[in-house]
Design an enzyme around this catalytic site. Structure first.
Site, PDB file in Angstrom:
ATOM      1  N   LYS A 206      31.891  82.241  14.928  1.00 36.95           N
ATOM      2  CA  LYS A 206      33.307  82.521  15.161  1.00 36.95           C
ATOM      3  C   LYS A 206      33.671  82.568  16.639  1.00 36.95           C
ATOM      4  O   LYS A 206      34.851  82.577  16.989  1.00 36.95           O
ATOM      5  CB  LYS A 206      33.713  83.804  14.454  1.00 36.95           C
ATOM      6  CG  LYS A 206      33.661  83.637  12.942  1.00 36.95           C
ATOM      7  CD  LYS A 206      34.259  84.813  12.210  1.00 36.95           C
ATOM      8  CE  LYS A 206      34.342  84.552  10.720  1.00 36.95           C
ATOM      9  NZ  LYS A 206      33.008  84.524  10.071  1.00 36.95           N
TER      10      LYS A 206
HETATM   11  C1  LIG Z   1      32.832  84.257   8.866  1.00 36.28           C
HETATM   12  C2  LIG Z   1      31.442  83.873   8.517  1.00 36.28           C
HETATM   13  C3  LIG Z   1      31.171  83.004   7.454  1.00 36.28           C
HETATM   14  C4  LIG Z   1      32.252  82.473   6.549  1.00 36.28           C
HETATM   15  O1  LIG Z   1      33.114  81.580   7.196  1.00 36.28           O
HETATM   16  P1  LIG Z   1      34.546  81.276   6.582  1.00 36.28           P
HETATM   17  O2  LIG Z   1      35.194  80.371   7.544  1.00 36.28           O
HETATM   18  O3  LIG Z   1      35.241  82.592   6.445  1.00 36.28           O
HETATM   19  O4  LIG Z   1      34.303  80.653   5.243  1.00 36.28           O
HETATM   20  C5  LIG Z   1      29.854  82.637   7.242  1.00 36.28           C
HETATM   21  N1  LIG Z   1      28.855  83.114   8.001  1.00 36.28           N
HETATM   22  C6  LIG Z   1      29.075  83.964   9.012  1.00 36.28           C
HETATM   23  C7  LIG Z   1      27.919  84.477   9.789  1.00 36.28           C
HETATM   24  C8  LIG Z   1      30.373  84.363   9.317  1.00 36.28           C
HETATM   25  O5  LIG Z   1      30.590  85.191  10.318  1.00 36.28           O
END
Ligand SMILES: *Cc1c(COP(=O)(O)O)cnc(C)c1O
Length: 431
Positions: A107
């Protein structure tokens, strides 16, 4: 580029408005009014471009002239300043490692890109904007790090008490400054509901200007396309026919991958892998979208019962389930599957998965079992150290903490405890 609301295609907004509002006034998610197409020459020559050049070319048509070239290049360069390596795990299976950024999860890219855009749009404004974000784990840390010290921006983070890991909690509660954390006695869905209500609350809107940094924001969602282009750049010479398996919660990441394919990236198939929060896998089977209640799991950043971005995935396929099925498959896995896989992949292949990556790995294996001619890339979305509290013992003993996060453990948590109650949250915001 214009964006329209998925609730009402007549409601249009500029990129700037979509970024600042987060969600359309009618609660619809913003969606690009046109799907751009990249020059095929650019795709075939991808290996000759730097990561930053690729990022710029991919995102520019979604922004048009709303951010000038030099400023946009700087935002992309600040976003893509760490590597996105691919590691071979088994014969047909590769991990795309997205955890080399400052908060050790993917993210970081969306959060940094959005912080750059918001900083640009607010560059000469005197009224601060409050970024309101609900997190199931990783969003909070990435947003806190990405927005820390951005002038004119306050950040308020809601997270479910005791449902995030120690390191995740440290990342979102220890920076201070313009970053404040609210520890909510409830689930991620409660946090998300409180944030959504605040956006629709005229009292709050007249008191502060709010924006969202969840993956519903187009400036967080769209830069995630970069991963898929950067993976293809590394794989295309030897493995041109790729399947991507994406561990999915709110479905922003996989939806960005599908947008990357829509604008011209060659991808054979997408696999969404979820934990037992399996609303989408059930929908793909029976055509009924029935979100239950979120259940806590080992892969807590995916504990989402009602994934916001799935409406965007459907929109990309004209809301046709048969069309979607040609390019997209969804599977769900239990915590038992996840823990067993982490242990097994470590023992057999000496590759360390985090619980989210393990879910993606499982989805990839299941899909490749019937498609042995394809090469699979699963997204390893977080560093295993983020989830060491719950890792199986055989794996936990081998986890090494990267030096750049060691110092966080010694820092003091600073969060305000709140019940999962909208009025309590509103009172806090209205102070
Ligand atoms: C947020 C997150 C996800 C999921 O991603 P989305 O875009 O919400 O589907 C998967 N793995 C990790 C480590 C995350 O932080």
């Amino acid at each position: 580029m214009q964006y329209y609301s998925l609730q009402d295609a007549q409601h249009k907004a500029s990129f700037e408005t979509a970024v600042i509002q987060g969600i359309a006034p009618d609660k619809g998610l913003y969606f690009p009014a046109q799907i751009p197409s990249l020059d095929p020459e650019f795709i075939s020559q991808l290996h000759t471009y730097t990561d930053q050049e690729i990022g710029y070319e991919v995102i520019r048509p979604f922004i048009g002239d709303e951010i000038p070239e030099a400023a946009l290049k700087k935002i992309v360069n600040d976003t893509l300043h760490f590597p996105f390596p691919i590691q071979k795990v088994t014969g047909h299976t590769y991990a795309l490692e997205l955890f080399h950024g400052p908060t050790l999860a993917f993210k970081d890219v969306g959060a940094r890109f959005m912080a750059g855009c918001l900083g640009y749009f607010r560059r000469s404004s005197s009224r601060p904007v409050t970024v309101l974000v609900a997190t199931s784990g990783d969003t909070g840390g990435a947003v806190a790090s990405g927005f820390y010290n951005v002038p004119g921006v306050d950040v308020v983070i809601l997270y479910p008490s005791k449902k995030v890991s120690t390191l995740q909690e440290k990342q979102l509660t220890t920076l201070g400054g313009n970053i404040r954390a609210l520890e909510v006695q409830g689930t991620f869905d409660d946090c998300q509901r409180m944030v959504k209500s605040a956006f629709l609350d005229a009292d709050i809107q007249s008191h502060r200007q709010l924006t969202s940094a969840n993956s519903i924001n187009v400036a967080r969602w769209l830069p995630q396309m970069f991963y898929y282009f950067l993976a293809y750049k590394q794989m295309k010479a030897a493995h041109p026919r790729l399947v991507f398996a994406v561990p999915s919660g709110n479905f922003g990441n996989i939806c960005a991958g599908m947008m990357a394919a829509a604008i011209g990236l060659p991808v054979s198939h997408f696999v969404a892998a979820t934990n037992v929060n399996d609303t989408v896998p059930r929908f793909m089977q029976n055509g009924r979208y029935e979100p239950g209640k979120a259940v806590p799991t080992l892969s807590n950043a995916m504990d989402v019962a009602d994934p916001s971005n799935f409406v965007r995935v459907l929109q990309l396929f004209g809301n046709s389930l048969p069309a979607l099925k040609e390019k997209f498959t969804a599977y769900a896995y239990t915590d038992k599957d996840t823990a067993r896989t982490m242990e097994q992949v470590w023992k057999e292949h000496h590759y360390m998965l985090d619980p989210h990556g393990a879910v993606g790995y499982l989805g990839l294996q299941q899909f490749l079992a019937d498609a042995p001619e394809l090469t699979g890339v699963f997204l390893e979305t977080a560093h295993p150290v983020k989830f060491e509290d719950t890792a199986p013992k055989a794996v936990r003993d081998e986890i090494h903490t990267p030096p750049r996060v060691m110092s966080l453990y010694g820092r003091e948590k600073n969060a305000t405890l709140l019940p999962a109650d909208y009025d309590a949250f509103k009172n806090w915001l209205m102070r």
